[in-house]
Design a protein around this motif. Structure first.
Motif, PDB file in Angstrom:
ATOM      1  N   LEU A   1     -13.536  73.915 -15.438  1.00  0.00           N
ATOM      2  CA  LEU A   1     -13.996  75.233 -15.000  1.00  0.00           C
ATOM      3  C   LEU A   1     -12.943  76.306 -15.209  1.00  0.00           C
ATOM      4  CD1 LEU A   1     -15.736  74.177 -11.657  1.00  0.00           C
ATOM      5  CD2 LEU A   1     -16.871  75.037 -13.710  1.00  0.00           C
ATOM      6  N   ALA A   2     -11.683  75.990 -14.915  1.00  0.00           N
ATOM      7  CA  ALA A   2     -10.628  77.001 -14.984  1.00  0.00           C
ATOM      8  C   ALA A   2     -10.440  77.526 -16.404  1.00  0.00           C
ATOM      9  CB  ALA A   2      -9.323  76.418 -14.454  1.00  0.00           C
ATOM     10  N   LEU A   3     -10.495  76.624 -17.388  1.00  0.00           N
ATOM     11  CA  LEU A   3     -10.293  77.058 -18.771  1.00  0.00           C
ATOM     12  C   LEU A   3     -11.433  77.949 -19.235  1.00  0.00           C
ATOM     13  CD1 LEU A   3      -8.497  76.825 -21.252  1.00  0.00           C
ATOM     14  CD2 LEU A   3      -9.785  74.794 -21.930  1.00  0.00           C
ATOM     15  N   GLU A   4     -12.658  77.598 -18.902  1.00  0.00           N
ATOM     16  CA  GLU A   4     -13.792  78.436 -19.287  1.00  0.00           C
ATOM     17  C   GLU A   4     -13.788  79.749 -18.521  1.00  0.00           C
ATOM     18  OE1 GLU A   4     -17.689  77.030 -19.789  1.00  0.00           O
ATOM     19  OE2 GLU A   4     -17.116  74.987 -20.300  1.00  0.00           O
ATOM     20  N   ARG A   5     -13.257  79.736 -17.310  1.00  0.00           N
ATOM     21  CA  ARG A   5     -13.154  80.971 -16.545  1.00  0.00           C
ATOM     22  C   ARG A   5     -12.204  81.954 -17.237  1.00  0.00           C
ATOM     23  NH1 ARG A   5     -11.815  78.868 -11.801  1.00  0.00           N
ATOM     24  NH2 ARG A   5     -13.935  78.804 -10.958  1.00  0.00           N
ATOM     25  N   GLU A   6     -11.074  81.437 -17.730  1.00  0.00           N
ATOM     26  CA  GLU A   6     -10.111  82.299 -18.415  1.00  0.00           C
ATOM     27  C   GLU A   6     -10.630  82.763 -19.766  1.00  0.00           C
ATOM     28  OE1 GLU A   6      -6.223  80.694 -18.814  1.00  0.00           O
ATOM     29  OE2 GLU A   6      -5.666  81.105 -16.734  1.00  0.00           O
ATOM     30  N   GLN A   7     -11.356  81.902 -20.463  1.00  0.00           N
ATOM     31  CA  GLN A   7     -11.862  82.255 -21.792  1.00  0.00           C
ATOM     32  C   GLN A   7     -13.083  83.162 -21.736  1.00  0.00           C
ATOM     33  OE1 GLN A   7     -12.526  78.400 -23.538  1.00  0.00           O
ATOM     34  NE2 GLN A   7     -10.403  78.185 -24.210  1.00  0.00           N
ATOM     35  N   GLY A   8     -13.709  83.284 -20.567  1.00  0.00           N
ATOM     36  CA  GLY A   8     -14.876  84.138 -20.413  1.00  0.00           C
ATOM     37  C   GLY A   8     -16.198  83.451 -20.684  1.00  0.00           C
ATOM     38  N   THR A   9     -16.171  82.183 -21.135  1.00  0.00           N
ATOM     39  CA  THR A   9     -17.427  81.496 -21.427  1.00  0.00           C
ATOM     40  C   THR A   9     -18.187  81.122 -20.156  1.00  0.00           C
ATOM     41  OG1 THR A   9     -16.201  79.411 -21.539  1.00  0.00           O
ATOM     42  CG2 THR A   9     -16.593  80.564 -23.610  1.00  0.00           C
ATOM     43  N   LEU A  10     -17.470  80.944 -19.063  1.00  0.00           N
ATOM     44  CA  LEU A  10     -18.136  80.604 -17.807  1.00  0.00           C
ATOM     45  C   LEU A  10     -18.992  81.769 -17.322  1.00  0.00           C
ATOM     46  CD1 LEU A  10     -18.526  78.477 -15.629  1.00  0.00           C
ATOM     47  CD2 LEU A  10     -16.527  79.382 -14.448  1.00  0.00           C
ATOM     48  N   LEU A  11     -18.522  82.989 -17.535  1.00  0.00           N
ATOM     49  CA  LEU A  11     -19.299  84.168 -17.166  1.00  0.00           C
ATOM     50  C   LEU A  11     -20.604  84.214 -17.963  1.00  0.00           C
ATOM     51  CD1 LEU A  11     -19.449  86.840 -15.587  1.00  0.00           C
ATOM     52  CD2 LEU A  11     -18.234  87.924 -17.496  1.00  0.00           C
ATOM     53  N   TYR A  12     -20.527  83.845 -19.235  1.00  0.00           N
ATOM     54  CA  TYR A  12     -21.736  83.819 -20.072  1.00  0.00           C
ATOM     55  C   TYR A  12     -22.709  82.747 -19.584  1.00  0.00           C
ATOM     56  CZ  TYR A  12     -24.709  82.895 -24.098  1.00  0.00           C
ATOM     57  OH  TYR A  12     -25.790  82.687 -24.916  1.00  0.00           O
ATOM     58  N   VAL A  13     -22.186  81.576 -19.230  1.00  0.00           N
ATOM     59  CA  VAL A  13     -23.043  80.485 -18.759  1.00  0.00           C
ATOM     60  C   VAL A  13     -23.755  80.867 -17.471  1.00  0.00           C
ATOM     61  CG1 VAL A  13     -23.040  78.122 -17.862  1.00  0.00           C
ATOM     62  CG2 VAL A  13     -21.701  78.676 -19.886  1.00  0.00           C
ATOM     63  N   LEU A  14     -23.006  81.450 -16.522  1.00  0.00           N
ATOM     64  CA  LEU A  14     -23.598  81.821 -15.239  1.00  0.00           C
ATOM     65  C   LEU A  14     -24.555  83.007 -15.350  1.00  0.00           C
ATOM     66  CD1 LEU A  14     -20.509  81.386 -12.874  1.00  0.00           C
ATOM     67  CD2 LEU A  14     -22.476  79.868 -13.145  1.00  0.00           C
ATOM     68  N   ALA A  15     -24.475  83.740 -16.468  1.00  0.00           N
ATOM     69  CA  ALA A  15     -25.420  84.838 -16.680  1.00  0.00           C
ATOM     70  C   ALA A  15     -26.794  84.330 -17.100  1.00  0.00           C
ATOM     71  CB  ALA A  15     -24.878  85.794 -17.747  1.00  0.00           C
ATOM     72  N   GLN A  16     -26.860  83.062 -17.470  1.00  0.00           N
ATOM     73  CA  GLN A  16     -28.134  82.456 -17.838  1.00  0.00           C
ATOM     74  C   GLN A  16     -28.893  82.051 -16.565  1.00  0.00           C
ATOM     75  OE1 GLN A  16     -28.700  82.677 -21.153  1.00  0.00           O
ATOM     76  NE2 GLN A  16     -26.636  83.581 -21.137  1.00  0.00           N
ATOM     77  N   PRO A  17     -30.167  81.703 -16.712  1.00  0.00           N
ATOM     78  CA  PRO A  17     -30.954  81.283 -15.524  1.00  0.00           C
ATOM     79  C   PRO A  17     -30.565  79.878 -15.037  1.00  0.00           C
ATOM     80  CG  PRO A  17     -32.286  81.126 -17.508  1.00  0.00           C
ATOM     81  CD  PRO A  17     -31.015  81.798 -17.911  1.00  0.00           C
ATOM     82  N   VAL A  18     -29.340  79.773 -14.538  1.00  0.00           N
ATOM     83  CA  VAL A  18     -28.839  78.509 -13.987  1.00  0.00           C
ATOM     84  C   VAL A  18     -28.249  78.796 -12.621  1.00  0.00           C
ATOM     85  CG1 VAL A  18     -28.360  77.495 -16.248  1.00  0.00           C
ATOM     86  CG2 VAL A  18     -26.573  78.786 -15.070  1.00  0.00           C
TER      87      VAL A  18
END
Length: 280
Positions: A84-101
């Motif tokens: 989670l931490a690596l995707e949080r820094e890379q910004g991909t986690l924000l994209y994932v959470l913007a989806q209907p999940v």
């Protein structure tokens, strides 16, 4: 969101996480190291068996215990801490959470994908080692060898759960990874040595010493692994003898149950931290 849609979402996230893990150079390195060292221990066991007549799965199972306690928690903790931490820094986690999940689906998807990757990595090491033993050795001790494989999967899962807890609670990759490595050092180096030193200095009663050993999942794993090889825990000293005298044949299922509990306990706080922090 229906149950079918949730399952499909979790499966999609798990496949993505598995793909990312297989591309992780550290994960590949851990897999290679574990496989090579497992083969080396098996080969040494076969060589010793030719000299002393002790070849087979039992000798290799005993040799693998310390290797597993050293490498497998490191694999699970680092993979979980980076997820989670690596995707949080890379910004991909924000994209994932913007989806209907929902956060629970993301966390379960990551857990399932990483658990599959760890199981595959450990299967390679155990499989190659087992093939070598079956080819050159005997099938004696095969049951204990397979039992150790199952315990190793449990150890990997609980390490992964702890890593996910650090990754969900801490905002930076370096902080999450550093905390995971510190936890690994505590688990590994404050095991037998720490308990023995505490018992000598504080004069801890043997029943309390055994209770303290249950607080370290590596010690619980060691108890269960030794019970697979032999019917007593004399090698663990007074605490082991007390455990056998108190619990008898129930000690092995008790140890497995504690490992399962350790695998599940970190997931609830990990989910709560992740739901509150999200991609921030």
């Amino acid at each position: 969101m229906t149950t079918t849609t949730a399952r499909a979402t979790i499966g999609l996230l798990a496949r993505k996480e598995l793909h990312d893990a297989l591309r992780n150079r550290w994960f590949v390195l851990y897999t290679v190291i574990f496989a090579v060292l497992s083969l080396a221990l098996s080969w040494i066991g076969l060589a010793g068996g030719q000299l002393y007549g002790l070849a087979g799965f039992g000798r290799t199972t005993a040799s693998l215990i310390n290797l597993i306690m050293l490498i497998v928690p490191l694999m699970g903790l680092t993979l979980g801490a980076l997820s989670l931490a690596l995707e949080r820094e890379q910004g991909t986690l924000l994209y994932v959470l913007a989806q209907p999940v929902v956060p629970a689906e993301v966390l379960l998807g990551k857990l399932l994908g990483l658990a599959t990757a760890l199981t595959a990595a450990l299967s390679i090491g155990f499989g190659l080692s087992g093939l070598l033993l079956a080819w050159r050795g005997s099938t004696m001790g095969l049951g204990a060898y397979l039992g150790l494989f199952g315990l190793t999967i449990l150890l990997a899962l609980l390490s992964l759960s702890l890593g996910l807890l650090f990754s969900s609670a801490l905002p930076r990759t370096a902080t999450a990874l550093g905390s995971a490595l510190f936890a690994w050092l505590l688990l590994v180096f404050l095991g037998d040595l720490g308990l023995l030193g505490s018992a000598l200095v504080l004069r801890i009663p043997v029943e309390q010493l055994f209770t303290l050993s249950l607080l370290n999942p590596l010690q619980v794993f060691k108890i269960a692994a030794i019970l697979l090889l032999r019917s007593d825990l004399q090698v663990l000293g007074p605490a082991g003898q007390y455990a056998m005298h108190t619990y008898g044949m129930r000690l092995l299922p008790l140890s497995v149950g504690v490992l399962l509990l350790w695998s599940l306990l970190p997931l609830l706080p990990a989910y709560l931290f992740f739901r509150r922090r999200g991609a921030l």
